[in-house]
Design a protein around this motif. Structure first.
Motif, PDB file in Angstrom:
ATOM      1  N   LEU A 149       0.837  -1.197   0.000  1.00 59.31           N
ATOM      2  CA  LEU A 149       0.000   0.000   0.000  1.00 59.31           C
ATOM      3  C   LEU A 149       0.871   1.246   0.000  1.00 59.31           C
ATOM      4  CD1 LEU A 149      -2.675  -0.995   2.665  1.00 59.31           C
ATOM      5  CD2 LEU A 149      -2.848  -1.178   0.193  1.00 59.31           C
ATOM      6  N   GLU A 150       0.392   2.271  -0.690  1.00 62.18           N
ATOM      7  CA  GLU A 150       1.037   3.589  -0.742  1.00 62.18           C
ATOM      8  C   GLU A 150       2.404   3.588  -1.424  1.00 62.18           C
ATOM      9  OE1 GLU A 150      -0.660   6.323   0.200  1.00 62.18           O
ATOM     10  OE2 GLU A 150      -2.310   5.085   0.922  1.00 62.18           O
ATOM     11  N   LYS A 151       2.814   2.481  -2.029  1.00 61.40           N
ATOM     12  CA  LYS A 151       4.105   2.414  -2.714  1.00 61.40           C
ATOM     13  C   LYS A 151       3.878   2.433  -4.220  1.00 61.40           C
ATOM     14  CE  LYS A 151       6.558   1.875   1.004  1.00 61.40           C
ATOM     15  NZ  LYS A 151       7.430   2.875   1.515  1.00 61.40           N
ATOM     16  N   TYR A 152       4.483   3.422  -4.884  1.00 61.69           N
ATOM     17  CA  TYR A 152       4.381   3.484  -6.333  1.00 61.69           C
ATOM     18  C   TYR A 152       5.566   4.257  -6.883  1.00 61.69           C
ATOM     19  CZ  TYR A 152       2.634   8.303  -5.902  1.00 61.69           C
ATOM     20  OH  TYR A 152       2.501   9.643  -5.627  1.00 61.69           O
ATOM     21  N   GLU A 153       5.814   4.041  -8.178  1.00 63.46           N
ATOM     22  CA  GLU A 153       6.873   4.769  -8.877  1.00 63.46           C
ATOM     23  C   GLU A 153       6.284   5.271 -10.184  1.00 63.46           C
ATOM     24  OE1 GLU A 153      11.078   3.856 -11.086  1.00 63.46           O
ATOM     25  OE2 GLU A 153      10.505   2.593  -9.391  1.00 63.46           O
ATOM     26  N   ILE A 154       6.412   6.591 -10.406  1.00 65.90           N
ATOM     27  CA  ILE A 154       5.846   7.188 -11.608  1.00 65.90           C
ATOM     28  C   ILE A 154       6.946   7.908 -12.369  1.00 65.90           C
ATOM     29  CG2 ILE A 154       5.149   9.318 -10.433  1.00 65.90           C
ATOM     30  CD1 ILE A 154       2.633   9.308 -12.245  1.00 65.90           C
ATOM     31  N   THR A 155       6.965   7.709 -13.694  1.00 67.48           N
ATOM     32  CA  THR A 155       7.922   8.417 -14.535  1.00 67.48           C
ATOM     33  C   THR A 155       7.212   8.974 -15.765  1.00 67.48           C
ATOM     34  OG1 THR A 155       8.528   6.348 -15.638  1.00 67.48           O
ATOM     35  CG2 THR A 155       9.961   7.074 -13.851  1.00 67.48           C
ATOM     36  N   PHE A 156       7.625  10.167 -16.154  1.00 64.24           N
ATOM     37  CA  PHE A 156       7.123  10.795 -17.371  1.00 64.24           C
ATOM     38  C   PHE A 156       8.297  10.947 -18.320  1.00 64.24           C
ATOM     39  CE2 PHE A 156       4.240  12.232 -14.068  1.00 64.24           C
ATOM     40  CZ  PHE A 156       3.011  12.074 -14.652  1.00 64.24           C
ATOM     41  N   THR A 157       8.103  10.610 -19.591  1.00 65.51           N
ATOM     42  CA  THR A 157       9.152  10.744 -20.594  1.00 65.51           C
ATOM     43  C   THR A 157       8.601  11.587 -21.739  1.00 65.51           C
ATOM     44  OG1 THR A 157       9.895   8.534 -20.014  1.00 65.51           O
ATOM     45  CG2 THR A 157      10.752   9.467 -22.050  1.00 65.51           C
ATOM     46  N   PRO A 158       9.192  12.773 -22.004  1.00 69.54           N
ATOM     47  CA  PRO A 158      10.181  13.481 -21.194  1.00 69.54           C
ATOM     48  C   PRO A 158       9.577  13.938 -19.860  1.00 69.54           C
ATOM     49  CG  PRO A 158       9.464  14.856 -23.015  1.00 69.54           C
ATOM     50  CD  PRO A 158       8.784  13.541 -23.184  1.00 69.54           C
TER      51      PRO A 158
END
Length: 161
Positions: A149-158
């Motif tokens: 819970l509450e753990k996430y990884e977000i990336t935007f390219t660029p």
């Protein structure tokens, strides 16, 4: 036949909205990133993955909820559970996670072509992104969620900034 349709629609609406109604007092105290102003804001719902992958326990999928509020996309992931003793699968939202990077009123992002795939006991959500700072750039989003819970990884390219 007409008279049976209305009760069925009412029952479906009650089932779909009961997790929302049960959580309304809690949502008032949560930050804006974890709730919708109105249920009509929901544009799509997908079940994805299984937190009990490889075990003999009942399925515990994630529910990905995409909506639109104030002219931008809002995204939530819910950890779904099966109630004890339920004959058929009836998911109940055990936890809801919002994402400040997307749901912030100032982000101004629109998510398109949202896709969800299972990644072990977690999920990966990908989408095309329109809007935000430097709007002339096209972006891709990748969001890895769970199983914690509450753990996430977000990336935007660029990147957004």
């Amino acid at each position: 036949m007409r008279y049976r349709t209305l009760p069925r629609l009412a029952a479906i609406a009650a089932i779909c909205l009961s997790p929302l109604a049960a959580s309304l007092p809690l949502l008032a105290a949560e930050p804006k990133i974890n709730n919708f102003a109105v249920a009509d804001a929901v544009t799509s719902v997908q079940l994805c993955g299984n937190r009990n992958s490889g075990s003999n326990k009942s399925a515990q999928p994630y529910r990905v909820v995409l909506g639109e509020q104030n002219g931008q996309s809002v995204l939530f992931v819910q950890w779904m559970n099966q109630p004890e003793g339920a004959g058929s699968w009836r998911g109940v939202a055990a936890h809801t996670q919002g994402f400040a990077e997307i749901n912030d009123d100032k982000a101004g992002l629109t998510l398109q072509n949202l896709r969800c795939t299972a990644q072990g006991k977690g999920i990966r959500i990908t989408a095309n992104v329109v809007g935000g700072p430097k709007t002339t750039k096209r972006r891709q989003m990748r969001l890895d969620v769970g199983p914690a819970l509450e753990k996430y990884e977000i990336t935007f390219t660029p990147a957004l900034k």
